[in-house]
Enzyme design. Structure first.
Site, PDB file in Angstrom:
ATOM      1  CB  SER A 107       7.831 -16.157 -21.443  1.00  0.00           C
ATOM      2  OG  SER A 107       9.180 -15.733 -21.528  1.00  0.00           O
ATOM      3  CG  ASN A 108       6.632 -15.507 -15.529  1.00  0.00           C
ATOM      4  OD1 ASN A 108       5.880 -14.766 -16.181  1.00  0.00           O
ATOM      5  ND2 ASN A 108       6.287 -16.034 -14.375  1.00  0.00           N
ATOM      6  CD  GLU A 127      -5.601  -2.605 -16.477  1.00  0.00           C
ATOM      7  OE1 GLU A 127      -5.154  -2.403 -15.323  1.00  0.00           O
ATOM      8  OE2 GLU A 127      -6.043  -3.662 -16.861  1.00  0.00           O
TER       9      GLU A 127
HETATM   10  C1  LIG Z   1      -2.994 -20.201 -23.711  1.00  0.00           C
HETATM   11  C2  LIG Z   1      -2.303 -19.157 -24.531  1.00  0.00           C
HETATM   12  C3  LIG Z   1      -3.028 -18.099 -25.043  1.00  0.00           C
HETATM   13  C4  LIG Z   1      -2.409 -17.144 -25.858  1.00  0.00           C
HETATM   14  N1  LIG Z   1      -3.178 -16.146 -26.415  1.00  0.00           N
HETATM   15  C5  LIG Z   1      -2.615 -15.315 -27.318  1.00  0.00           C
HETATM   16  C6  LIG Z   1      -3.420 -14.365 -28.046  1.00  0.00           C
HETATM   17  O1  LIG Z   1      -4.629 -14.259 -27.817  1.00  0.00           O
HETATM   18  N2  LIG Z   1      -2.832 -13.607 -28.987  1.00  0.00           N
HETATM   19  C7  LIG Z   1      -1.492 -13.690 -29.259  1.00  0.00           C
HETATM   20  O2  LIG Z   1      -1.027 -12.971 -30.117  1.00  0.00           O
HETATM   21  N3  LIG Z   1      -0.697 -14.570 -28.595  1.00  0.00           N
HETATM   22  C8  LIG Z   1      -1.229 -15.390 -27.639  1.00  0.00           C
HETATM   23  N4  LIG Z   1      -0.442 -16.308 -26.981  1.00  0.00           N
HETATM   24  C9  LIG Z   1       0.966 -16.454 -27.378  1.00  0.00           C
HETATM   25  C10 LIG Z   1       1.963 -16.044 -26.339  1.00  0.00           C
HETATM   26  O3  LIG Z   1       2.058 -14.675 -26.286  1.00  0.00           O
HETATM   27  C11 LIG Z   1       3.312 -16.728 -26.697  1.00  0.00           C
HETATM   28  O4  LIG Z   1       3.160 -18.084 -26.392  1.00  0.00           O
HETATM   29  C12 LIG Z   1       4.468 -16.143 -25.948  1.00  0.00           C
HETATM   30  O5  LIG Z   1       4.791 -14.915 -26.475  1.00  0.00           O
HETATM   31  C13 LIG Z   1       5.716 -17.042 -26.022  1.00  0.00           C
HETATM   32  O6  LIG Z   1       6.043 -17.330 -27.339  1.00  0.00           O
HETATM   33  P1  LIG Z   1       6.270 -18.819 -27.848  1.00  0.00           P
HETATM   34  O7  LIG Z   1       5.123 -19.631 -27.399  1.00  0.00           O
HETATM   35  O8  LIG Z   1       6.557 -18.775 -29.289  1.00  0.00           O
HETATM   36  O9  LIG Z   1       7.539 -19.333 -27.053  1.00  0.00           O
HETATM   37  P2  LIG Z   1       9.064 -18.992 -27.402  1.00  0.00           P
HETATM   38  O10 LIG Z   1       9.218 -17.546 -27.577  1.00  0.00           O
HETATM   39  O11 LIG Z   1       9.531 -19.880 -28.480  1.00  0.00           O
HETATM   40  O12 LIG Z   1       9.755 -19.381 -26.033  1.00  0.00           O
HETATM   41  C14 LIG Z   1      10.157 -20.704 -25.696  1.00  0.00           C
HETATM   42  C15 LIG Z   1      10.894 -20.631 -24.379  1.00  0.00           C
HETATM   43  O13 LIG Z   1      12.058 -19.836 -24.533  1.00  0.00           O
HETATM   44  C16 LIG Z   1      12.093 -18.792 -23.579  1.00  0.00           C
HETATM   45  N5  LIG Z   1      12.787 -17.651 -24.129  1.00  0.00           N
HETATM   46  C17 LIG Z   1      12.532 -16.995 -25.277  1.00  0.00           C
HETATM   47  N6  LIG Z   1      13.392 -15.983 -25.431  1.00  0.00           N
HETATM   48  C18 LIG Z   1      14.201 -15.980 -24.349  1.00  0.00           C
HETATM   49  C19 LIG Z   1      15.291 -15.161 -23.918  1.00  0.00           C
HETATM   50  N7  LIG Z   1      15.711 -14.142 -24.638  1.00  0.00           N
HETATM   51  N8  LIG Z   1      15.879 -15.462 -22.740  1.00  0.00           N
HETATM   52  C20 LIG Z   1      15.452 -16.506 -21.988  1.00  0.00           C
HETATM   53  N9  LIG Z   1      14.442 -17.297 -22.352  1.00  0.00           N
HETATM   54  C21 LIG Z   1      13.812 -17.046 -23.517  1.00  0.00           C
HETATM   55  C22 LIG Z   1      10.638 -18.529 -23.291  1.00  0.00           C
HETATM   56  O14 LIG Z   1      10.471 -17.889 -22.058  1.00  0.00           O
HETATM   57  C23 LIG Z   1      10.086 -19.933 -23.288  1.00  0.00           C
HETATM   58  O15 LIG Z   1      10.347 -20.539 -22.063  1.00  0.00           O
HETATM   59  C24 LIG Z   1      -1.028 -17.244 -26.135  1.00  0.00           C
HETATM   60  C25 LIG Z   1      -0.294 -18.308 -25.592  1.00  0.00           C
HETATM   61  C26 LIG Z   1      -0.908 -19.262 -24.794  1.00  0.00           C
HETATM   62  C27 LIG Z   1      -0.078 -20.375 -24.243  1.00  0.00           C
END
Ligand SMILES: Cc1cc2nc3c(=O)[nH]c(=O)nc-3n(C[C@H](O)[C@H](O)[C@H](O)COP(=O)(O)OP(=O)(O)OC[C@H]3O[C@@H](n4cnc5c(N)ncnc54)[C@H](O)[C@@H]3O)c2cc1C
Lengths: 382, 370
Positions: A367-368, A244
């Site tokens: 993430s982007n 989707e």
């Molecule tokens: C408002 C909101 C709602 C959400 N809802 C849900 C939900 O309903 N269910 C659920 O399961 N999750 C949910 N999420 C979680 C979301 O999927 C995670 O926040 C996301 O996967 C990023 O993980 P993290 O926050 O641990 O950041 P991290 O993974 O710790 O990332 C930190 C930074 O490092 C960067 N980074 C990480 N790895 C790399 C790489 N290999 N190369 C370059 N950069 C990198 C990331 O892009 C980011 O900028 C939600 C998040 C938000 C903010």
């Protein structure tokens, strides 16, 4: 090359538009237009209205209560919803869990859970992320240990969107620590009322309670709530990510938001003239407008090329990146348009709060940065 | 050439910084910011005792500073600790009194921390244009010179308006000129309506209905410009203080947060991003230095430097805020993490006393006319 919709598709558009005119409560549309938050009952009301028409789970096969629409129809439907400021469908049940159950669930699971998604008996939330497992989702630690006809679940999920409303959660859990970390993950359905589950609110920077932490302490989950095969959950989770892609770029929502932005800017004065006539601001709006027009076509190109709606991962990644960038830019411009009026906590139409809240678009759903990793791998082939 | 602060100023910065580190922790800040008042009179007095308010005014006005770099050291520290007390309004209104040579008694009370002042130039339609005024002054008595007037109109989004005893208000005088007035708040005809602000603390709108006012000057625009320039120098340095914290917190997080088995700071994608943020911040610091240095200089050079600074910190503030949230991932969006509050302050500074676009076009027209 033909960029037009067929007469049949235009007739379909008229049908959707007429439906919305008659059935979309104006109170809901006004809340969406002015970026207000919907209550649980607002969402439930809207789901019920769509379900009554058979349009809640548009991407499901007809036999399970879906529509069987073409890609173009789904696109038109989304376009009309956005234009009318209709609420989106809360994705967790209809767009996330539903397709997984349809593809990987047992007959009994499909028969039991799918109708309950449609009629609103269950509100699902998504239990993937953990404090230590965000981008590196496969490193998740929440464990499920088999004990007779139950799993015993221990661990913590976080960022669970609208978990405070949910009575059910679908979770990725670790059932094995052998082999690759992706290979010990299972997909479990858990009743939120089971003893040992605690939901704690996380307040976001806009001051709102949108997400939660969920703690699991010796939570007993019946084995029939395992989806598919034990230790194959990663495959299902990935399927859910690629499934989707119509909505991922958020093109229609951005078009509606750009229209609102124009209205907001029109009402703001700079040097006695509407902000839309200020050369600097007009240039900002024009840039995002052009980007969005391009994205409308990029989006359709990807969707049609992918046929059944499952776009190649790197194309979906591209839509996600640029689509969210456009959406974020529009909220940024709305904030800028308000000038000094962006500062009060309750800005007109929730504009600053929405700008802050939409920082999430480039963080969740992969993430982007992670999306760029996907694209570069595919481009470089090294 | 020398880019270090004088010893005295550095000492003030160090003392104030230590004081804030110990007394104005983020928990204290949140408690004050979220209180019904949105500021703390006690903290205000404490900071006045340290000489912080006095540093904003020159000796003639009863202070011991008042130059661009005095504002710089104070406001940089305010930014580092997200202080919500009414410094900006007090600085601007106080400087208006000082430059107009009026009410030295009120200025003395301000420097002692016994009162706070507000500065009200913005109106609902003005969008940062100091000359766009609909608030109208009328002489209350036959003789204008006695200085008693009444004001009617509306002033909007004034930081910490409720904390102030008086506001300095710009208003139209007759058809073509503008005056600056002092209005005592809470008197009949001067109605304050307050609200919470996005970045903490409170702000307010001032509705004037034949409110009694004292004329400070009947040639307001040059003074308004000068005072706004001081306000922009202050905000630019506050922004530098805020952005330094954003950078430091993000660097700490990049070093400690692990994903895929390594600190995320090992990912080159993020390394280059934080470097870009660091470059923006150094450029913003230079812009703030330029503006502080130009504050006492000739009008054309001063105005170009402050518009350049405000454009720069507006732009850099948005980049630093958005990028540091993004590099934190989900946690960067949580209320609990101080970072999100620094990000909001960095963003909202961009909405005070003129945004990027306002100062960019102002810079262009100043360059043409200058
Ligand atoms: C408002 C909101 C709602 C959400 N809802 C849900 C939900 O309903 N269910 C659920 O399961 N999750 C949910 N999420 C979680 C979301 O999927 C995670 O926040 C996301 O996967 C990023 O993980 P993290 O926050 O641990 O950041 P991290 O993974 O710790 O990332 C930190 C930074 O490092 C960067 N980074 C990480 N790895 C790399 C790489 N290999 N190369 C370059 N950069 C990198 C990331 O892009 C980011 O900028 C939600 C998040 C938000 C903010």
């Amino acid at each position: 090359m033909d960029l037009t919709f067929t007469p049949a598709e235009e007739a379909f558009r008229a049908e959707v538009r007429a439906f919305l005119e008659q059935n979309l409560p104006s109170m809901l549309a006004e809340k969406i237009r002015t970026a207000q938050r919907l209550s649980k009952s607002d969402h439930e009301q809207w789901h019920a209205i769509l379900n009554q028409r058979g349009w809640l789970a548009v991407h499901w096969p007809v036999e399970h209560g879906g529509t069987g629409w073409s890609i173009e129809q789904s696109y038109i439907f989304e376009d009309e919803l956005s234009r009318a400021h209709a609420p989106g469908v809360v994705a967790f049940g209809p767009s996330m869990l539903g397709p997984v159950l349809i593809k990987y669930g047992s007959e009994a699971q499909k028969r039991y859970w799918l109708p309950r998604i449609l009629d609103g008996s269950d509100w699902w939330c998504q239990g993937y992320s953990e404090p230590g497992a965000g981008s590196d989702l496969a490193s998740l630690k929440t464990s499920a240990v088999r004990d007779g006809d139950h799993y015993i679940v221990n661990g913590q999920k976080t960022w669970t969107t609208l978990g405070q409303h949910a009575n059910m959660i679908f979770c990725l859990v670790r059932t094995s620590s052998e082999g690759r970390k992706q290979e010990g993950i299972s997909f479990l359905l858990i009743d939120m009322k089971t003893p040992g589950i605690e939901v704690r609110p996380i307040i976001l920077l806009d001051g709102e309670h949108e997400v939660n932490e969920i703690f699991f302490t010796n939570v007993k989950v019946p084995v029939e709530n395992l989806v598919g095969t034990e230790n194959k959950g990663w495959t299902y989770a990935k399927y859910l990510l690629t499934y989707e892609r119509t909505g991922i770029a958020g093109v229609s929502r951005s078009i509606a938001a750009l229209k609102e932005l124009r209205r907001i800017a029109q009402a703001q004065l700079r040097n006695g003239k509407p902000l839309t006539e200020d050369p600097l601001f007009a240039a900002r709006m024009a840039r995002v407008d052009i980007d969005l027009r391009n994205m409308v076509t990029t989006n359709l190109r990807v969707l049609l090329a992918s046929g059944d709606g499952a776009a190649p991962l790197e194309m979906g990644a591209m839509l996600k990146i640029r689509g969210t960038e456009i959406r974020q830019e529009i909220t940024r411009l709305a904030r800028i348009a308000l000038g000094p009026q962006a500062q009060p906590f309750c800005t007109p139409e929730g504009i600053t709060a929405q700008y802050l809240n939409y920082r999430k678009l480039s963080i969740f759903g992969g993430s982007n940065e992670v999306q760029r990793e996907i694209i570069s791998k595919s481009l470089l082939e090294m | 050439m020398n880019f270090t602060h004088s010893e005295d100023r550095q000492m003030l910065a160090d003392t104030f910084g230590r004081h804030l580190d110990q007394q104005y922790t983020i928990d204290v800040r949140h408690r004050i910011s979220g209180s019904p008042e949105g500021w703390s009179r006690e903290r205000w007095l404490g900071m006045a005792d340290l000489g912080i308010i006095g540093a904003l005014f020159d000796e003639r006005s009863g202070g011991y500073g008042g130059s661009g770099f005095d504002l710089a050291v104070v406001f940089e520290q305010l930014g580092r600790s997200l202080v919500v007390e009414p410094f900006l309004g007090s600085l601007m209104a106080g400087q208006a009194l000082a430059k107009a040579g009026c009410r030295s008694d009120l200025l003395a009370q301000l420097i002692a921390g016994e009162t706070a002042l507000a500065f009200a130039s913005e109106e609902p339609q003005s969008r940062y244009d100091l000359a766009s005024l609909t608030t109208q002054a009328q002489p209350a008595q036959a003789q204008h010179d006695h200085g008693t007037w009444t004001l009617s109109g509306r002033k909007s989004v004034i930081p910490q308006l409720e904390a102030a005893s008086h506001a300095v208000v710009s208003a139209r005088l007759g058809k073509d000129s503008a005056g600056l007035f002092l209005v005592e708040l809470g008197k009949p005809g001067a109605v304050v309506s307050g609200y919470k602000m996005v970045d903490g603390g409170r702000g307010g709108d001032l509705t004037l209905d034949r409110a009694s006012a004292t004329l400070l000057t009947d040639n307001a625009l040059p003074l308004l410009e000068e005072i706004t320039a001081a306000g922009i120098v202050a905000l630019s340095w506050e922004a530098v203080g805020v952005m330094d914290v954003l950078k430091k917190s993000t660097l700490d997080y990049l070093r400690t947060r692990k994903q895929f088995g390594i600190p995320i700071g090992k990912f080159q994608a993020l390394q280059h991003r934080i470097v870009n943020v660091a470059i923006e911040i150094e450029q913003a610091r230079s812009a703030a230095i330029n503006a502080a240095a130009a504050l006492a200089g000739p009008r054309a050079a001063r105005e170009r430097a402050v518009s350049a600074a405000k454009y720069t910190v507006g732009r850099a503030g948005t980049i630093a805020a958005e990028e540091s949230i993004q590099m934190h991932g989900g946690i960067g969006m949580s209320w609990e993490l101080p970072l999100s509050h620094y990000a909001k302050r960095a963003l909202m500074i961009g909405h005070q006393l003129g945004d990027e676009d306002h100062h960019l076009s102002r810079f262009i027209s100043l360059a043409v006319t200058g």
